[in-house]
Design an enzyme around this catalytic site. Structure first.
Site, mmCIF file in Angstrom:
data_model
loop_
_atom_site.group_PDB
_atom_site.id
_atom_site.type_symbol
_atom_site.label_atom_id
_atom_site.label_comp_id
_atom_site.label_asym_id
_atom_site.label_seq_id
_atom_site.Cartn_x
_atom_site.Cartn_y
_atom_site.Cartn_z
ATOM 1 N N GLU A 83 17.064 -17.473 19.462
ATOM 2 C CA GLU A 83 17.559 -17.726 20.822
ATOM 3 C C GLU A 83 18.543 -18.887 20.868
ATOM 4 O O GLU A 83 19.207 -19.095 21.878
ATOM 5 C CB GLU A 83 16.377 -17.949 21.780
ATOM 6 C CG GLU A 83 15.723 -19.333 21.748
ATOM 7 C CD GLU A 83 14.866 -19.606 20.501
ATOM 8 O OE1 GLU A 83 14.743 -18.718 19.624
ATOM 9 O OE2 GLU A 83 14.324 -20.719 20.402
ATOM 10 N N HIS A 95 14.777 -19.773 15.046
ATOM 11 C CA HIS A 95 15.049 -19.690 16.490
ATOM 12 C C HIS A 95 16.267 -18.799 16.785
ATOM 13 O O HIS A 95 17.375 -19.306 16.936
ATOM 14 C CB HIS A 95 15.350 -21.091 17.038
ATOM 15 C CG HIS A 95 14.166 -21.980 17.090
ATOM 16 N ND1 HIS A 95 13.400 -22.158 18.223
ATOM 17 C CD2 HIS A 95 13.596 -22.753 16.140
ATOM 18 C CE1 HIS A 95 12.415 -23.003 17.973
ATOM 19 N NE2 HIS A 95 12.513 -23.378 16.712
ATOM 20 N N CYS A 125 9.003 -19.196 15.696
ATOM 21 C CA CYS A 125 8.603 -20.516 15.219
ATOM 22 C C CYS A 125 7.171 -20.860 15.658
ATOM 23 O O CYS A 125 6.227 -20.248 15.171
ATOM 24 C CB CYS A 125 9.638 -21.545 15.657
ATOM 25 S SG CYS A 125 9.650 -22.969 14.550
HETATM 26 N N1 GLN Z 1 6.359 -27.410 13.791
HETATM 27 C C1 GLN Z 1 6.043 -26.717 14.996
HETATM 28 C C2 GLN Z 1 4.585 -26.295 15.005
HETATM 29 O O1 GLN Z 1 3.920 -26.380 14.035
HETATM 30 C C3 GLN Z 1 6.945 -25.512 15.196
HETATM 31 C C4 GLN Z 1 8.363 -25.968 15.388
HETATM 32 C C5 GLN Z 1 9.180 -25.086 16.263
HETATM 33 O O2 GLN Z 1 8.689 -24.248 17.013
HETATM 34 N N2 GLN Z 1 10.477 -25.312 16.233
HETATM 35 O O3 GLN Z 1 4.114 -25.860 16.004
#
Ligand code: GLN
Length: 192
Positions: A172, A170, A79
């Site tokens: 994890e 995610h 992410c």
């Molecule tokens: N929206 C977040 C970003 O741009 C990422 C979201 C996340 O890691 N769950 O950094």
């Protein structure tokens, strides 16, 4: 025993540490450059990429991590971690670490309230895994030789570029260790 570092400046750190231990590796908290010594791989967790970037600068970690990336240390970004690795971020003049040959778009699946869970098929691994998306980015294009490992609604959400692995979601936050195990196998491949 393989040592996998988890960048622990902000975000989903504990969950990664637990999952690393559940696959029989040692989890190392990375908060400063010295913590990077002796690790066999590094996980960049989810959180808020802009915040993590500020902390990378404050704790003088950006350059040491970039250096290790160039030396071939396997890295896995989930992410926000994927955003940190990406070579290009839509709407930004410059990337953060900028080491993985992909272009990412932030917040491409809606806002926090639109977080969702789905099943993703990873044909290469002949597996279907649960995936939790939280204000997730997606990969809008990949460079030559980058392997696309999974898509969701025709958007790339998991890809591998040499020793870099990045996903929009995610892993994890679920009990499924398929993707972490894939990263551990990449570490084996690169430490030969
Ligand atoms: N929206 C977040 C970003 O741009 C990422 C979201 C996340 O890691 N769950 O950094």
């Amino acid at each position: 025993m393989k040592k996998i570092g988890v960048l622990a400046l902000q975000g989903a750190v504990r969950e990664h540490m637990d999952q690393i231990e559940s696959v029989g590796c040692e989890a190392v908290v990375v908060k400063e450059a010295n913590d990077l010594i002796g690790i066999n791989g590094l996980i960049l967790p989810g959180g808020e990429s802009t915040t993590i970037r500020k902390l990378l600068d404050r704790f003088h970690l950006l350059e040491p991590i970039q250096r290790l990336a160039k030396q071939g240390l396997p890295m896995f970004g989930t992410c926000a971690g994927l955003i940190l690795l990406a070579g290009e971020i839509v709407g930004y003049e410059s990337p953060h670490l900028g080491v993985m040959n992909v272009v990412v778009q932030r917040n491409s699946f809606g806002r926090q309230v639109d977080s969702f869970e789905c099943e993703l098929t990873i044909s290469k691994l002949e597996k279907t895994v649960p995936a939790v998306f939280i204000r997730a980015p997606h990969i809008i294009s990949v460079g030559e030789d980058v392997e696309v490992l999974a898509t969701y609604q025709e958007r790339i959400v998991l890809a591998r570029d040499r020793h870099f692995l990045g996903c929009s979601f995610h892993p994890e936050l679920t009990k499924d260790t398929t993707i972490l195990q894939y990263f551990v196998d990449m570490i084996d491949e690169y430490s030969k």
